[in-house]
Design an enzyme around this catalytic site. Structure first.
Site, PDB file in Angstrom:
ATOM      1  N   TRP A  71       0.638  -0.979  -0.053  1.00  0.00           N
ATOM      2  CA  TRP A  71      -0.281   0.005  -0.029  1.00  0.00           C
ATOM      3  C   TRP A  71       0.598   1.436  -0.259  1.00  0.00           C
ATOM      4  O   TRP A  71       1.998   1.426  -0.055  1.00  0.00           O
ATOM      5  CB  TRP A  71      -0.765  -0.074   1.281  1.00  0.00           C
ATOM      6  CG  TRP A  71      -1.540   1.686   1.230  1.00  0.00           C
ATOM      7  CD1 TRP A  71      -2.946   1.780   0.763  1.00  0.00           C
ATOM      8  CD2 TRP A  71      -1.410   2.660   2.232  1.00  0.00           C
ATOM      9  NE1 TRP A  71      -3.034   3.073   0.958  1.00  0.00           N
ATOM     10  CE2 TRP A  71      -2.401   3.601   2.157  1.00  0.00           C
ATOM     11  CE3 TRP A  71      -0.008   2.345   3.218  1.00  0.00           C
ATOM     12  CZ2 TRP A  71      -2.419   4.836   2.798  1.00  0.00           C
ATOM     13  CZ3 TRP A  71      -0.338   3.883   3.750  1.00  0.00           C
ATOM     14  CH2 TRP A  71      -1.189   4.671   3.986  1.00  0.00           C
ATOM     15  N   ASP A 119     -15.668   8.934  -0.118  1.00  0.00           N
ATOM     16  CA  ASP A 119     -15.973   7.630   1.002  1.00  0.00           C
ATOM     17  C   ASP A 119     -16.548   8.870   2.228  1.00  0.00           C
ATOM     18  O   ASP A 119     -16.049   9.823   2.007  1.00  0.00           O
ATOM     19  CB  ASP A 119     -15.080   7.323   1.477  1.00  0.00           C
ATOM     20  CG  ASP A 119     -15.071   5.583   2.151  1.00  0.00           C
ATOM     21  OD1 ASP A 119     -16.941   5.994   2.643  1.00  0.00           O
ATOM     22  OD2 ASP A 119     -14.421   5.032   2.367  1.00  0.00           O
ATOM     23  N   ARG A 137     -10.153  -3.260   7.825  1.00  0.00           N
ATOM     24  CA  ARG A 137     -10.500  -2.246   7.947  1.00  0.00           C
ATOM     25  C   ARG A 137     -11.960  -1.969   8.516  1.00  0.00           C
ATOM     26  O   ARG A 137     -13.003  -1.649   7.586  1.00  0.00           O
ATOM     27  CB  ARG A 137     -10.488  -1.409   6.265  1.00  0.00           C
ATOM     28  CG  ARG A 137     -10.466  -0.491   6.375  1.00  0.00           C
ATOM     29  CD  ARG A 137     -10.637   0.482   4.909  1.00  0.00           C
ATOM     30  NE  ARG A 137     -10.501   2.425   4.932  1.00  0.00           N
ATOM     31  CZ  ARG A 137     -10.657   2.755   4.132  1.00  0.00           C
ATOM     32  NH1 ARG A 137     -11.821   2.936   3.447  1.00  0.00           N
ATOM     33  NH2 ARG A 137     -10.743   4.276   4.754  1.00  0.00           N
ATOM     34  N   LYS A 169     -16.227   6.051  -9.056  1.00  0.00           N
ATOM     35  CA  LYS A 169     -14.649   5.688  -9.009  1.00  0.00           C
ATOM     36  C   LYS A 169     -14.967   4.226  -7.980  1.00  0.00           C
ATOM     37  O   LYS A 169     -15.300   4.461  -7.255  1.00  0.00           O
ATOM     38  CB  LYS A 169     -14.181   6.244  -7.515  1.00  0.00           C
ATOM     39  CG  LYS A 169     -12.641   6.238  -6.728  1.00  0.00           C
ATOM     40  CD  LYS A 169     -12.270   7.405  -5.525  1.00  0.00           C
ATOM     41  CE  LYS A 169     -10.982   6.530  -5.047  1.00  0.00           C
ATOM     42  NZ  LYS A 169      -9.970   7.750  -4.116  1.00  0.00           N
ATOM     43  N   TRP A 170     -14.236   3.394  -7.750  1.00  0.00           N
ATOM     44  CA  TRP A 170     -15.208   2.235  -7.443  1.00  0.00           C
ATOM     45  C   TRP A 170     -14.129   1.387  -6.961  1.00  0.00           C
ATOM     46  O   TRP A 170     -12.990   1.069  -7.101  1.00  0.00           O
ATOM     47  CB  TRP A 170     -15.308   1.120  -8.980  1.00  0.00           C
ATOM     48  CG  TRP A 170     -15.305  -0.813  -8.142  1.00  0.00           C
ATOM     49  CD1 TRP A 170     -15.207  -1.234  -7.456  1.00  0.00           C
ATOM     50  CD2 TRP A 170     -16.759  -1.308  -9.382  1.00  0.00           C
ATOM     51  NE1 TRP A 170     -15.685  -2.645  -7.581  1.00  0.00           N
ATOM     52  CE2 TRP A 170     -16.697  -2.560  -8.771  1.00  0.00           C
ATOM     53  CE3 TRP A 170     -17.257  -1.302 -10.065  1.00  0.00           C
ATOM     54  CZ2 TRP A 170     -17.253  -3.745  -9.132  1.00  0.00           C
ATOM     55  CZ3 TRP A 170     -18.517  -1.925 -11.223  1.00  0.00           C
ATOM     56  CH2 TRP A 170     -17.934  -3.475 -10.289  1.00  0.00           C
ATOM     57  N   ASP A 171     -13.843   1.389  -5.692  1.00  0.00           N
ATOM     58  CA  ASP A 171     -13.211   1.055  -4.272  1.00  0.00           C
ATOM     59  C   ASP A 171     -12.989  -0.200  -4.235  1.00  0.00           C
ATOM     60  O   ASP A 171     -13.999  -0.608  -3.806  1.00  0.00           O
ATOM     61  CB  ASP A 171     -12.910   1.773  -2.938  1.00  0.00           C
ATOM     62  CG  ASP A 171     -11.905   2.535  -2.467  1.00  0.00           C
ATOM     63  OD1 ASP A 171     -10.373   1.669  -2.958  1.00  0.00           O
ATOM     64  OD2 ASP A 171     -11.173   3.268  -1.910  1.00  0.00           O
ATOM     65  N   MET A 172     -11.986  -0.542  -3.865  1.00  0.00           N
ATOM     66  CA  MET A 172     -11.626  -2.165  -2.598  1.00  0.00           C
ATOM     67  C   MET A 172     -10.740  -2.148  -1.549  1.00  0.00           C
ATOM     68  O   MET A 172      -9.169  -2.232  -2.136  1.00  0.00           O
ATOM     69  CB  MET A 172     -11.846  -2.852  -4.286  1.00  0.00           C
ATOM     70  CG  MET A 172     -11.946  -4.277  -4.538  1.00  0.00           C
ATOM     71  SD  MET A 172     -10.477  -4.971  -2.718  1.00  0.00           S
ATOM     72  CE  MET A 172     -11.276  -7.269  -2.727  1.00  0.00           C
ATOM     73  N   ASN A 173     -11.370  -1.834  -0.948  1.00  0.00           N
ATOM     74  CA  ASN A 173     -10.305  -1.095   0.411  1.00  0.00           C
ATOM     75  C   ASN A 173     -10.198  -2.997   1.452  1.00  0.00           C
ATOM     76  O   ASN A 173      -9.457  -2.590   2.237  1.00  0.00           O
ATOM     77  CB  ASN A 173     -11.059  -0.698   1.555  1.00  0.00           C
ATOM     78  CG  ASN A 173     -10.544   0.490   0.470  1.00  0.00           C
ATOM     79  OD1 ASN A 173      -9.474   1.045   0.144  1.00  0.00           O
ATOM     80  ND2 ASN A 173     -11.518   1.404   0.387  1.00  0.00           N
ATOM     81  N   CYS A 203      -9.984   1.148  -8.357  1.00  0.00           N
ATOM     82  CA  CYS A 203      -8.659   1.643  -7.097  1.00  0.00           C
ATOM     83  C   CYS A 203      -9.338   0.675  -6.458  1.00  0.00           C
ATOM     84  O   CYS A 203     -10.504  -0.151  -5.955  1.00  0.00           O
ATOM     85  CB  CYS A 203     -10.364   3.207  -6.167  1.00  0.00           C
ATOM     86  SG  CYS A 203      -9.165   3.390  -4.893  1.00  0.00           S
ATOM     87  N   ASP A 228      -2.150   5.660  -3.190  1.00  0.00           N
ATOM     88  CA  ASP A 228      -2.508   6.528  -2.104  1.00  0.00           C
ATOM     89  C   ASP A 228      -1.353   7.525  -1.343  1.00  0.00           C
ATOM     90  O   ASP A 228      -1.896   8.548  -0.391  1.00  0.00           O
ATOM     91  CB  ASP A 228      -3.240   6.205  -1.001  1.00  0.00           C
ATOM     92  CG  ASP A 228      -4.707   5.410  -1.075  1.00  0.00           C
ATOM     93  OD1 ASP A 228      -5.555   6.437  -2.582  1.00  0.00           O
ATOM     94  OD2 ASP A 228      -5.155   4.989   0.040  1.00  0.00           O
TER      95      ASP A 228
HETATM   96  C1  DGJ Z   1      -9.216   4.218  -0.241  1.00  0.00           C
HETATM   97  C2  DGJ Z   1      -8.876   4.955  -1.629  1.00  0.00           C
HETATM   98  O1  DGJ Z   1      -7.450   4.981  -2.512  1.00  0.00           O
HETATM   99  C3  DGJ Z   1      -8.718   6.181  -1.526  1.00  0.00           C
HETATM  100  O2  DGJ Z   1      -8.319   7.343  -2.065  1.00  0.00           O
HETATM  101  C4  DGJ Z   1     -10.384   6.800  -0.544  1.00  0.00           C
HETATM  102  O3  DGJ Z   1     -10.990   6.098  -1.856  1.00  0.00           O
HETATM  103  C5  DGJ Z   1     -10.308   5.855   0.124  1.00  0.00           C
HETATM  104  N1  DGJ Z   1     -10.424   4.338   0.335  1.00  0.00           N
HETATM  105  C6  DGJ Z   1     -12.044   5.727   0.721  1.00  0.00           C
HETATM  106  O4  DGJ Z   1     -12.251   4.935   2.112  1.00  0.00           O
END
Ligand code: DGJ
Length: 749
Positions: free
Chosen positions: A192, A360, A436, A469-473, A519, A541
């Site tokens: 990351w 978010d 998370r 913006k489609w995120d996956m955290n 993302c 990030d």
């Molecule tokens: C991770 C993304 O990379 C950030 O840009 C942001 O959208 C956060 N998640 C939001 O939780």
């Protein structure tokens, strides 16, 4: 015809002006790799390439031979391209040449991303059909050679035409036996906020490679590798690269054998995969692309950039200039309300920003990362007029409006989890690891994908949304699906990936005008698979411009600039605490899809004017920045300087950026040779000298050395002079950018 079959030698020759790839049908019907590289004449056959007469199963000869899709348990003791388990438990199959087909153009891969053609003359495809009669297993090897570049797309289909079940335990997309081991491998690894770190090391005896078991392609390694000759540089020499168009668990590896042959394999990670082929069942392995260059690493990047930008990205946004956007994440994190967002949007619009993206924290009860993923309805405490009302107000300012979502996730504290706890991935009776503070939805289940499609479609249809913006955290732990029987749990990860692709394709088809940006905590799903759905991606990030020089450079080996989201953020930088000037941050972010990641209402007047000027500068040249030919430039390693450039295809205009990093007194002068220009032309070189500099020196110290009329030959062979000797320059401090504008001014005399 770029694919020929010679009946006498039983050789297939795939070729274009830049490249040849030769495959043989060996005596026993297995398929051999004979050659890839510089183009060979298609008017001759090449019998001398064949290995010694192929003598069935003699270990010795067999081991020295090179194969296209080697199998297990038959005397080739290297790692196989695929492995099966038959009903009796045996793993040995002997797929032998049965037939082949050649046709113009290229077929799509069912449910999977792939490159494509727009007209049949752009490419030709070869299908080699192999059959293992006793098990009723058919394997089809697909090869598409593109007319314009030295690249081949490969994929593989398995078909069971018998009655007994066949379990596929491994199914590489590409296996390539290179003739010798004198290569360095470049892998793109990290974690990351430090994605795409380039590791460059000589191949060594034994096994080496990268993989993912994270559930996504991941930030720890990208599903792509470069192989370069030890003497190959950015500018000169032979190199080839492989890239898997896949967003799930993968392996990309190489093994040198005792014959000095390198077997390179790329495909779905077999450690976390198996697939049951029932009667009449089929399985398609994802597509892999092989690119080759005689013009150094930049030449190789050019092959991949052109293919990925024009024949992997798709939809209306493929060729469109991408909007300058403001994303509120680093500007507010979760702490915003409508009033705050409108103030930010107003200021952004005044500075020339074109799209406001709400990140978010806009939904459910989400004020931190503890709740609400899955509850895709607005948090009316923060947004009393909902997303519809906010989008209305923002678009009335002349901006487009965009929204962040993380569809694959669910928070334990959410209505969705209350209603469907069984949709979250996990093994019953065991702890679900929380990362998370969120769980992953089982995207392999069609009811989950249907639910998300309906919920998100309603959300998007009800508001003026132009960008998602489609995120996956989080990565996936405790892989298990309640929807799969015990003997099919090995299918979990691939089914997850197919579910993501299915949701992406349904949404992109339903909303073709929306620009999707992928993302995954930054660049954890930045791969050729996702590029087929989302034509741009949030690379990292880490928004620190100095770090970004490395991350964007790493990504540029395979990925074109128009898929790289690059934002200017506030200082001190939130990830490193570093201070850099606005102009330095801008000069880095220009080389991608420019955006902002800050609260514009906090900018001082001079800063806002600088931003305005930067945006105006970028907009005038954004086609060049986003779609131009990109070249990494070499500065001497001890000179603390990075450099790269873009130029138009016709070589008439270019911009070269030189970034001086940590200042040191009285350094040696040096030259940076340019690329992407025409030696026979004269160019006018000038420096971008913005009026507003927001406190940073930008006084064009190298102006008198480099500006004016310069021959293309001089710029290519001698380059720009960077003079850091004490008396030659004013003292600039750290992180000093220079942007050279280069315009054709006529023929050289
Ligand atoms: C991770 C993304 O990379 C950030 O840009 C942001 O959208 C956060 N998640 C939001 O939780």
């Amino acid at each position: 015809m770029p694919i020929k079959f010679d009946e006498n030698t039983r050789q297939f020759h795939l070729y274009n002006n830049d490249f040849s790839y030769i495959i043989a049908v060996y005596d026993n019907g297995s398929i051999g790799q004979l050659y890839f590289g510089e183009p060979l004449s298609p008017d001759r056959d090449h019998p001398f390439l064949a290995p010694l007469p192929f003598a069935g199963f003699s270990n010795n000869i067999r081991s020295a031979a090179r194969f296209e899709y080697p199998c297990y348990g038959q005397g080739d003791f290297r790692l196989p391209a695929f492995k099966v388990k038959l009903a009796d438990g045996a793993g040995v199959v002997e797929p032998r040449f049965e037939d082949y087909r050649v046709y113009a153009g290229k077929k799509a891969l069912p449910g999977l991303p792939s490159t494509y053609t727009e007209s049949d003359d752009e490419a030709e495809t070869l299908e080699i059909i192999l059959i293992d009669k006793p098990s009723h297993l058919k394997i089809i090897l697909f090869y598409t050679i593109f007319a314009a570049d030295a690249c081949i797309a490969r994929s593989v289909r398995f078909e069971n035409f018998g009655k007994e079940k066949i379990i596929l335990e491994s199914a590489m997309s590409l296996s390539l036996d290179a003739p010798d081991s004198a290569w360095n491998t470049l892998a793109f690894t990290g974690s990351w906020a430090r994605e795409f770190a380039v590791s460059d090391a000589p191949l060594h005896v034994g096994f080496q490679g990268v993989h993912s078991s994270l559930g996504v392609s991941g930030s720890t390694a990208n599903p792509s590798l470069v192989f370069r000759r030890p003497e190959t540089t950015e500018r000169y020499g032979e190199a080839f690269g492989i890239s898997l168009l896949y967003s799930g668990n993968f392996i990309a590896c190489a093994e040198i054998d005792c014959w000095d042959i390198v077997r390179i394999r790329v495909g779905i990670n077999p450690e976390t995969f198996s697939w049951s082929l029932e009667n009449s069942g089929s399985f398609d392995a994802p597509e892999a692309v092989l690119g080759w260059s005689r013009n150094g690493l930049n030449g190789l990047s050019r092959v991949f950039h052109r293919l990925f930008r024009t024949r992997l990205e798709r939809g209306v946004w493929r060729d469109r200039e991408r909007p300058v956007l403001l994303n509120n994440w680093e500007g507010t994190y979760f702490n915003f309300n409508e009033e705050k967002l409108l103030a930010m949007a107003k200021k952004a619009a005044d500075m020339g920003v074109e799209l406001f993206a709400l990140d978010d924290g806009w939904f459910g009860k989400r004020d931190d990362d503890a709740t609400s993923l899955g509850d895709w309805f607005p948090n009316t405490d923060k947004l009393p007029n909902g997303i519809t009302g906010l989008a209305e107000k923002i678009t009335a300012m002349g901006l487009k409006f965009g929204l962040w979502i993380e569809p694959e996730m669910v928070s334990e504290k959410s209505r969705l989890f209350e209603a469907h706890p069984d949709w979250a991935v996990g093994v019953p009776g065991r702890t679900r690891t929380e990362i998370r503070r969120q769980f992953v939805l089982d995207m392999g289940r069609s009811e989950v994908v249907d639910y998300l499609f309906e919920t998100l479609s309603a959300l998007i249809s009800n508001a003026k949304i132009s960008y998602i913006k489609w995120d996956m955290n989080r990565f996936i732990t405790e892989p298990f699906s309640l929807a799969l029987p015990p003997d099919r749990q090995g299918e979990f990860f691939h089914r997850y990936c197919l579910g993501v692709y299915s949701l992406y394709s349904r949404l992109t088809e339903a909303f073709p005008d929306i620009l999707f940006e992928s993302c995954a905590s930054g660049g954890a799903r930045f791969d050729g698979g996702i590029l087929a759905f989302a034509p741009q991606g949030w690379l990292s990030d880490d928004t620190d411009a100095v770090q970004r020089l490395e991350i964007q450079r790493g990504a540029s080996y395979f990925y074109p600039l128009n898929c790289i989201g690059a934002h200017i953020s506030a200082v001190p930088n939130h990830q490193t605490g570093r201070l850099t000037s606005l102009l330095f941050r801008a000069a880095v972010a220009f080389f991608g899809d420019l955006g902002f990641e800050l609260d514009p209402t906090k900018l001082a007047e001079e800063e806002a004017e600088t931003v305005k000027e930067c945006i105006a500068f970028y907009k005038e040249r954004r086609r060049l920045f986003q779609q131009g030919v990109f070249n990494r430039l070499d500065a001497p390693p001890d000179c603390n300087t990075a450099a790269w450039m873009v130029s138009t295809e016709d070589k008439k205009s270019a911009i070269a950026a030189v970034y001086k990093l940590n200042a040191k007194p009285n350094q040696k002068p040096f030259r940076i040779k340019l690329a992407g220009l025409d030696r026979s032309k004269v160019y006018r070189v000038s420096l971008w000298e913005p009026t507003h500099r927001a406190g940073a020196p930008f006084d064009a110290t190298d102006k008198r050395l480099n500006c004016g009329l310069r021959g293309g030959d001089e710029l290519l062979s001698c380059g720009l002079l960077i003079d850091n000797t004490f008396f030659a320059v004013s003292i600039t401090g750290d992180f000093y950018p220079e942007l050279f504008l280069i315009e054709e001014a006529g023929e050289a005399c």
